[in-house]
Design a protein around this motif. Structure first.
Motif, short mmCIF file in Angstrom:
data_model
loop_
_atom_site.label_atom_id
_atom_site.label_comp_id
_atom_site.label_asym_id
_atom_site.label_seq_id
_atom_site.Cartn_x
_atom_site.Cartn_y
_atom_site.Cartn_z
N GLY A 1 0.51 -12.89 43.25
CA GLY A 1 0.45 -11.45 43.38
C GLY A 1 1.45 -10.93 44.39
N LEU A 2 1.66 -9.62 44.36
CA LEU A 2 2.58 -8.97 45.28
C LEU A 2 2.08 -9.15 46.72
CD1 LEU A 2 5.09 -7.13 45.55
CD2 LEU A 2 3.53 -5.17 45.43
N ASN A 3 2.96 -9.63 47.59
CA ASN A 3 2.66 -9.86 49.01
C ASN A 3 1.58 -10.92 49.22
OD1 ASN A 3 4.50 -7.85 49.79
ND2 ASN A 3 2.93 -6.26 49.58
N SER A 4 1.28 -11.70 48.16
CA SER A 4 0.27 -12.74 48.29
C SER A 4 0.89 -13.98 48.92
CB SER A 4 -0.31 -13.08 46.92
OG SER A 4 -1.27 -14.12 47.03
N SER A 5 0.05 -14.76 49.60
CA SER A 5 0.55 -15.95 50.29
C SER A 5 0.26 -17.24 49.53
CB SER A 5 -0.10 -16.03 51.69
OG SER A 5 -1.50 -16.10 51.58
N SER A 6 -0.39 -17.14 48.38
CA SER A 6 -0.75 -18.35 47.65
C SER A 6 -0.44 -18.19 46.17
CB SER A 6 -2.25 -18.67 47.83
OG SER A 6 -3.03 -17.61 47.35
N ILE A 7 -0.29 -19.33 45.49
CA ILE A 7 -0.04 -19.37 44.05
C ILE A 7 -1.35 -19.70 43.34
CG2 ILE A 7 1.21 -20.53 42.20
CD1 ILE A 7 3.48 -21.04 44.14
N THR A 8 -1.65 -18.96 42.30
CA THR A 8 -2.88 -19.16 41.55
C THR A 8 -2.59 -19.96 40.29
OG1 THR A 8 -3.74 -17.05 42.35
CG2 THR A 8 -4.81 -18.01 40.43
N PHE A 9 -3.37 -21.03 40.08
CA PHE A 9 -3.24 -21.86 38.88
C PHE A 9 -4.30 -21.41 37.87
CE2 PHE A 9 -1.85 -24.31 42.50
CZ PHE A 9 -0.67 -24.89 42.07
N GLY A 10 -3.96 -21.54 36.58
CA GLY A 10 -4.91 -21.18 35.55
C GLY A 10 -4.52 -21.82 34.23
N LEU A 11 -5.47 -21.78 33.29
CA LEU A 11 -5.19 -22.31 31.96
C LEU A 11 -4.22 -21.40 31.22
CD1 LEU A 11 -8.71 -23.45 30.69
CD2 LEU A 11 -6.79 -24.90 31.33
N SER A 12 -3.31 -21.99 30.49
CA SER A 12 -2.40 -21.20 29.67
C SER A 12 -3.16 -20.63 28.47
CB SER A 12 -1.23 -22.06 29.20
OG SER A 12 -0.46 -22.50 30.30
N ASN A 13 -2.51 -19.72 27.78
CA ASN A 13 -3.13 -19.11 26.61
C ASN A 13 -3.46 -20.16 25.56
OD1 ASN A 13 -2.62 -16.80 28.00
ND2 ASN A 13 -0.99 -16.09 26.67
N ASN A 14 -4.73 -20.12 25.09
CA ASN A 14 -5.23 -21.01 24.04
C ASN A 14 -5.15 -22.48 24.42
OD1 ASN A 14 -5.69 -18.79 22.21
ND2 ASN A 14 -3.48 -18.74 21.86
N ASP A 15 -5.18 -22.77 25.71
CA ASP A 15 -5.22 -24.15 26.18
C ASP A 15 -6.68 -24.52 26.48
OD1 ASP A 15 -4.37 -26.62 26.85
OD2 ASP A 15 -3.40 -26.07 28.73
N SER A 16 -6.97 -25.82 26.57
CA SER A 16 -8.35 -26.28 26.73
C SER A 16 -8.45 -27.26 27.89
CB SER A 16 -8.85 -26.95 25.45
OG SER A 16 -8.04 -28.06 25.11
N LEU A 17 -9.70 -27.45 28.34
CA LEU A 17 -9.96 -28.31 29.50
C LEU A 17 -11.38 -28.85 29.36
CD1 LEU A 17 -8.87 -29.23 32.32
CD2 LEU A 17 -10.06 -27.27 33.28
N ILE A 18 -11.58 -30.11 29.76
CA ILE A 18 -12.90 -30.75 29.72
C ILE A 18 -13.43 -30.87 31.13
CG2 ILE A 18 -14.18 -32.85 29.11
CD1 ILE A 18 -12.22 -33.32 26.87
N ASP A 19 -14.68 -30.45 31.32
CA ASP A 19 -15.33 -30.51 32.63
C ASP A 19 -16.64 -31.28 32.49
OD1 ASP A 19 -15.82 -30.07 35.31
OD2 ASP A 19 -16.77 -28.12 34.98
N ALA A 20 -17.11 -31.85 33.59
CA ALA A 20 -18.35 -32.61 33.59
C ALA A 20 -19.23 -32.14 34.74
CB ALA A 20 -18.07 -34.11 33.74
N PHE A 21 -20.55 -32.10 34.50
CA PHE A 21 -21.51 -31.66 35.51
C PHE A 21 -22.81 -32.44 35.29
CE2 PHE A 21 -25.11 -28.88 36.62
CZ PHE A 21 -24.86 -28.69 37.97
N ASN A 22 -23.16 -33.25 36.28
CA ASN A 22 -24.38 -34.05 36.23
C ASN A 22 -24.49 -34.86 34.93
OD1 ASN A 22 -25.14 -33.06 38.73
ND2 ASN A 22 -26.52 -31.49 37.88
N GLY A 23 -23.38 -35.46 34.53
CA GLY A 23 -23.37 -36.27 33.33
C GLY A 23 -23.22 -35.50 32.03
#
Length: 523
Positions: A88-110
């Motif tokens: 963002g404008l005047n922001s001090s950090s870079i934000t990561f995110g999923l690209s358009n129509n991309d996927s990701l697998i996550d796990a929680f308590n098995g």
């Protein structure tokens, strides 16, 4: 080979003919019902269930979408192969995110879940009362049916908590201001924001240390008091009124509170809000863990004390909706302001004030006596903080901030002189800071010049108070003499003596007035 193409062409012709026959025989409603039944049969035999999390829910922004986006950004930078990077404008950090129509697998308590960021173009012919983004964004969550209770319960709660934690630690705090006339942006927000980078903290705030400790303890009790507010049946909010002369650090106090708690700030400009309805809509669009600020509330709109109004005690100098505005402007001109006292009170303590949680309301004013008592009572402004002139303890903080001097770095005799003259000088932290900033290259000169400035200001204040005391004493003496003369006039037994005594009193009074006029002329 020729026979194969001939057969294929014949089959395509039969298919086209059959399709046209089906469209004629079966109307669209029947075809839709058949497809719906087929879809349900497929779902019965499928081992997965799907959940859509859209960016915009009706007219409001979906908070779950923002939380998922922030939560997945912490994992996308580690496991993702294709990332979307933003800053963002005047922001001090870079934000990561999923690209358009991309996927990701996550796990929680098995339990494994599959996230997909779905982005599709929006139909340009769709009608909307406000501008919409060109793309429809959302997340598609896929999980096994047997894990449905875990996903909808503990997992989504974990995502929300993790997102709030990431937001507090990594994301820059934001300073919001309301848009002109309550207009909305493409995402449906009436607030415009910039990164908040004010460096003020309670450590650098020029204030009595004991009072600062009380304020910090109160803020911590509020931030950690969710169970307390639920148990007592109160809305999780708190109000602070900062009052005092200009330059005493009211804005710095607000910045220190935001930095201490890690909250965003919503700076509400009341002159840009025209009706009570707009005020409520602005409140609905504020987030939790935020500070809502109205600075110089006595100057924003006419909120004078109703007891000081020369007209009847029940009147209030705010035009009703549909008539002229607060400042004497006409609503017909398009700039009318019809905010009422009731609307502002409901904003801070009504039913609409509890539409969010963990909010702090801060009002500032230079003249607390001008505000209506209904705005100042507990429950609306719970804590009144008097931002007064600098004390000796505040002066030592300023010397440390601007010159790097501790108490041991300044001569004992010089400190004693500063302490003796400090309370008589009545200088604000802003005035003292200006003297120190101007001479910060020569620290010793800065301290001595500050002492001379304090002495000059103290002498001027002493002379002013002595003149006021002398005038008050002289006026009291004249009034006493006039009362004695009137008493003698009443007690005189002679019929003509009263007239003579009255003339004598008038003459003496005339001489006194002439003497005062001559003295003023000489001055």
């Amino acid at each position: 080979m020729k026979e194969v193409w001939t057969t294929l062409a014949s089959m395509m012709g039969v298919w086209a003919f059959s399709q046209s026959i089906l469209q004629v025989v079966f109307p669209p409603e029947i075809r839709f019902a058949i497809l719906k039944i087929i879809h349900r049969i497929c779902n019965w035999f499928s081992a997965y269930c799907y959940y859509d999390i859209t960016e915009i829910d009706g007219v409001n922004t979906n908070e779950l979408y923002n939380a998922v986006q922030l939560y997945l950004s912490s994992y996308a930078c580690v496991t993702g192969n294709r990332l979307s990077l933003t800053r963002g404008l005047n922001s001090s950090s870079i934000t990561f995110g999923l690209s358009n129509n991309d996927s990701l697998i996550d796990a929680f308590n098995g339990v494994k879940v599959h996230w997909e960021h779905v982005v599709t173009p929006r139909n340009s012919q769709t009608f909307s009362w406000r501008p919409l983004p060109e793309e429809k964004r959302g997340f598609l969550l896929r999980a096994k049916k047997k894990d449905k209770s875990v996903v909808l319960g503990a997992y989504l709660d974990f995502v929300m908590e993790k997102a709030n934690e990431i937001r507090r630690k990594n994301q820059d705090r934001l300073l919001y201001t309301n848009s002109r006339g309550g207009s909305l942006d493409s995402r449906g927000h009436p607030w415009e924001s910039v990164p908040f980078k004010h460096p003020s903290t309670f450590e650098t705030l020029a204030m009595d240390p004991q009072k600062k400790a009380e304020i910090m303890a109160d803020l911590l009790d509020f931030a950690n008091g969710e169970s307390f507010y639920q148990r007592t049946g109160r809305a999780w909010k708190r109000g602070y009124l900062l009052y005092g002369p200009p330059g005493t650090g009211k804005s710095s106090m607000i910045a220190a509170m935001a930095n201490f708690l890690g909250y965003d700030i919503y700076d509400l400009e009341l002159t840009e809000v025209h009706t009570n309805s707009e005020l409520r809509k602005l409140l609905m669009k504020t987030s939790s863990k935020s500070i809502i600020v109205i600075e110089d509330i006595d100057c924003s709109i006419n909120l004078t004390n109703r007891k000081n109004n020369s007209s009847s005690s029940s009147s209030y100098n705010v035009s009703p909706p549909g008539s002229g505005g607060v400042g004497g402007s006409n609503s017909e001109d398009g700039g009318g302001n019809t905010i009422t006292l009731s609307g502002l009170l409901n904003f801070t303590d009504g039913l609409w004030s509890c539409c969010g949680s963990e909010r702090i309301f801060v009002f500032t004013t230079n003249h607390i006596e001008k505000l209506d008592p209904a705005l100042l009572r507990s429950g609306r402004m719970d804590m009144h903080i008097h931002m007064s002139y600098s004390s000796f303890a505040a002066l030592k903080i300023l010397l440390k901030n601007y010159l790097g001097y501790s108490e041991d770095d300044v001569e004992k005799e010089l400190l004693d002189q500063l302490e003796q003259v400090m309370w008589r000088a009545e200088m604000t932290p802003a005035d003292i800071s200006e003297v120190l900033i101007k001479n910060r290259r020569n620290k010793d000169k800065a301290v001595w010049e500050l002492l001379e400035t304090l002495k000059t200001r103290a002498e001027r204040n002493d002379n002013k108070s002595n003149n006021n005391a002398g005038k008050s004493k002289k006026n009291n003496t004249i009034e006493d003499e006039e009362q004695v003369k009137r008493a003698l006039l009443v007690e005189s037994p002679k019929e003509g003596g009263g007239d003579e005594l009255q003339e004598k009193c008038d003459k003496e009074k005339g001489h006194e007035v002439n003497d005062d006029e001559k003295a003023n002329t000489k001055r």
